[in-house]
Design an enzyme around this catalytic site. Structure first.
Site, PDB file in Angstrom:
ATOM      1  N   HIS A  63       2.516  40.929  -4.014  1.00  0.00           N
ATOM      2  CA  HIS A  63       2.048  41.004  -5.610  1.00  0.00           C
ATOM      3  C   HIS A  63       2.886  42.324  -5.981  1.00  0.00           C
ATOM      4  O   HIS A  63       3.795  42.795  -5.346  1.00  0.00           O
ATOM      5  CB  HIS A  63       0.629  41.691  -5.509  1.00  0.00           C
ATOM      6  N   ASP A  67       3.642  49.883  -4.261  1.00  0.00           N
ATOM      7  CA  ASP A  67       3.982  50.379  -2.951  1.00  0.00           C
ATOM      8  C   ASP A  67       3.950  48.863  -2.102  1.00  0.00           C
ATOM      9  O   ASP A  67       3.985  49.292  -0.620  1.00  0.00           O
ATOM     10  CB  ASP A  67       2.547  50.952  -2.704  1.00  0.00           C
ATOM     11  N   HIS A  68       4.026  48.123  -2.802  1.00  0.00           N
ATOM     12  CA  HIS A  68       4.284  46.878  -1.868  1.00  0.00           C
ATOM     13  C   HIS A  68       5.906  46.017  -2.294  1.00  0.00           C
ATOM     14  O   HIS A  68       6.363  45.241  -1.796  1.00  0.00           O
ATOM     15  CB  HIS A  68       3.429  45.549  -2.462  1.00  0.00           C
ATOM     16  N   HIS A 145      -6.895  40.245  -6.067  1.00  0.00           N
ATOM     17  CA  HIS A 145      -6.858  41.818  -6.243  1.00  0.00           C
ATOM     18  C   HIS A 145      -6.917  41.845  -7.710  1.00  0.00           C
ATOM     19  O   HIS A 145      -7.164  40.948  -8.267  1.00  0.00           O
ATOM     20  CB  HIS A 145      -5.407  42.071  -5.545  1.00  0.00           C
ATOM     21  N   HIS A 273      -3.027  49.043   5.952  1.00  0.00           N
ATOM     22  CA  HIS A 273      -3.183  49.335   4.519  1.00  0.00           C
ATOM     23  C   HIS A 273      -4.238  50.650   4.283  1.00  0.00           C
ATOM     24  O   HIS A 273      -5.113  50.406   3.363  1.00  0.00           O
ATOM     25  CB  HIS A 273      -3.589  48.397   3.490  1.00  0.00           C
TER      26      HIS A 273
END
Lengths: 306, 306
Positions: A63, A67-68, A145, A273
């Site tokens: 996504h 941070d990804h 999410h 995570h």
């Protein structure tokens, strides 16, 4: 070295801490590297864990939270500088709006990479195969999410059975038939005698599988999507003390992750995570193991052979 | 703690290595943090070096190569998550095309920061003051790289002279005149006697200054731009063994950096931006010191008080 192993590069959540980097994993399948999420510092962690840039052919982005994926432009710049893909291509699997943004960033920061960058567009609403070769398939499936988000399942295809050397020799099986027999065929001798496959072979090695469940609310539909997967990585941002916060932020607790693993019939659960509000992951481990005993805690540098 | 000190966060060049991160420094002036370039992992290094996000008000970007600015979206995301600026603003000093690109990235990745982000546009062609308060001024000046690039000079303003307590008391100087006398004024007594300033004060402390010379070809014009600066940071990507490569890539060698420091009349030289082709910086140090003895090698974690 295992033929199928997972390298954990970043196991933190949105704010990096001194203990954890943002999300990044690398699935090493027979020497080919598949990166799953690419948080900031991913290129550095690859060096640290001696994962060769030239073997990286696919990057899967779950996504579009920073941070990804904010390690992508730096990683691609370095691949461009170092020659990266040995003339091969690099495929980035992401949603349409991610492809547009990353393309813009690469055009600006990564001058003339000497390899092709392919964007493969993921539909966040469906479960579908997004990569496949002779030996493995990668499937994306919906997660739940704050914004569109998917998980990824890496499923090794059925392997060939092993020939019993002596028996094959005894029946004078021609080499041309080995492949068919390893795939399960019986053998018919020149005089018409049928030799059942299980006399000629021993069972294939087990096909392994790994699912990556990135940021998500606890949702039994996730377990349904990954039923029968051997090892599940599931986010466990919080512990039971912050269940309500987990719900409000569309994240999971360690015990919710354990329930998903249990429902999916997994054999192993990996947690990651982690919120910066915890100083270690002892509590995550205890709460998950109370529900699903075979749980491990990811950390930067962990290599998990399947 | 010194009132004016430089924190070195990243001292590598385009490809990060296990020894060096991409370019990033933080000038700590009386507790206010000024970041100079923001390579990937800058936010992590800030945490590591215990530099408070809330004290960071200005970020200066020398040029738009990824190794000098790709830490920005991650840092700004984290500032947004943590509340960052305590309600204050964050000013990013960059070229026009940088402002456009960063704005786009922030809009995409950094949702609703609870502080204002101001873009201050730098003209890469001129030397001009781009920030100023009562105590310090920051000036950008042209460098000579493959694409527009500037250096930054941090110049402390003249300080006040120190009052001689006993003399001031002897002449019954009213408190209302202290500021004027500290600034250099004479004192006139009620009966018209002029007391010269140097009888009432001792000299002010020296004003310090620091110049950051990011990626650049060797060019005497750079020395001219930073004449009289106390401490100069100058890139030294290569050593004398790769002078030709330095020229072709618009970079400098350690001895070229030393010549700039010498020409500018600096008192101290700091070297950084080291190529990954060197396993340590012993050679950089030796070659620079042969020309400019007071040279130090930057490294991640170095704190240099001026």
């Amino acid at each position: 070295m295992s033929q199928f192993q997972i390298n954990y590069l970043g196991c933190g959540s949105a704010s990096p801490t001194l203990r954890h980097l943002p999300s990044c994993q690398v699935v090493d399948f027979r020497g080919n590297l598949f990166m799953v999420d690419c948080g900031e510092c991913a290129q550095l962690s690859m060096r640290r864990q001696k994962l060769k840039y030239s073997r990286l052919g696919h990057i899967f982005i779950s996504h579009l939270h920073g941070d990804h994926c904010l390690g992508l432009p730096g990683l691609v710049s370095t691949l461009a500088l170092t020659g990266g893909r040995d003339g091969g291509s690099l495929t980035i699997h992401t949603f349409r709006e991610g492809a547009e943004m990353f393309r813009r960033m690469f055009d600006f920061f990564c001058h003339m990479p000497p390899f092709e960058i392919i964007f493969d567009i993921i539909d966040p609403q469906t479960s579908s195969t997004i990569f496949e070769n002779d030996a493995i398939a990668v499937r994306s499936f919906p997660l739940y999410h704050r914004l569109p988000c998917v998980g990824f399942a890496f499923e090794e295809k059925p392997k060939l059975r092993h020939l019993k050397g002596d028996t094959v020799k005894f029946f004078n099986v021609p080499i041309s038939q080995y492949q068919a027999i390893k795939s399960g065929a019986d053998f018919v001798t020149p005089d018409g005698q049928v030799i059942a496959n299980d006399r000629l072979t021993t069972p294939a090695d087990r096909s392994m599988s790994y699912a990556y469940c990135s940021d998500t609310l606890f949702n039994p539909k996730v377990a349904k999507s990954i039923e029968g997967i051997h090892t599940i990585y599931h986010e466990a941002t919080y512990c039971d003390d912050q269940t309500e916060k987990a719900r409000l932020r569309f994240h999971s607790t360690a015990s919710q992750a354990a329930r998903i693993a249990e429902m999916a019939g997994a054999e192993q659960l990996v947690l990651g995570h982690f919120s910066k509000s915890y100083h270690n992951e002892q509590r995550h481990l205890e709460e998950a193991r109370a529900i699903f005993p075979n749980t491990v805690i990811a950390n930067e540098g962990l290599v998990l052979p399947l």
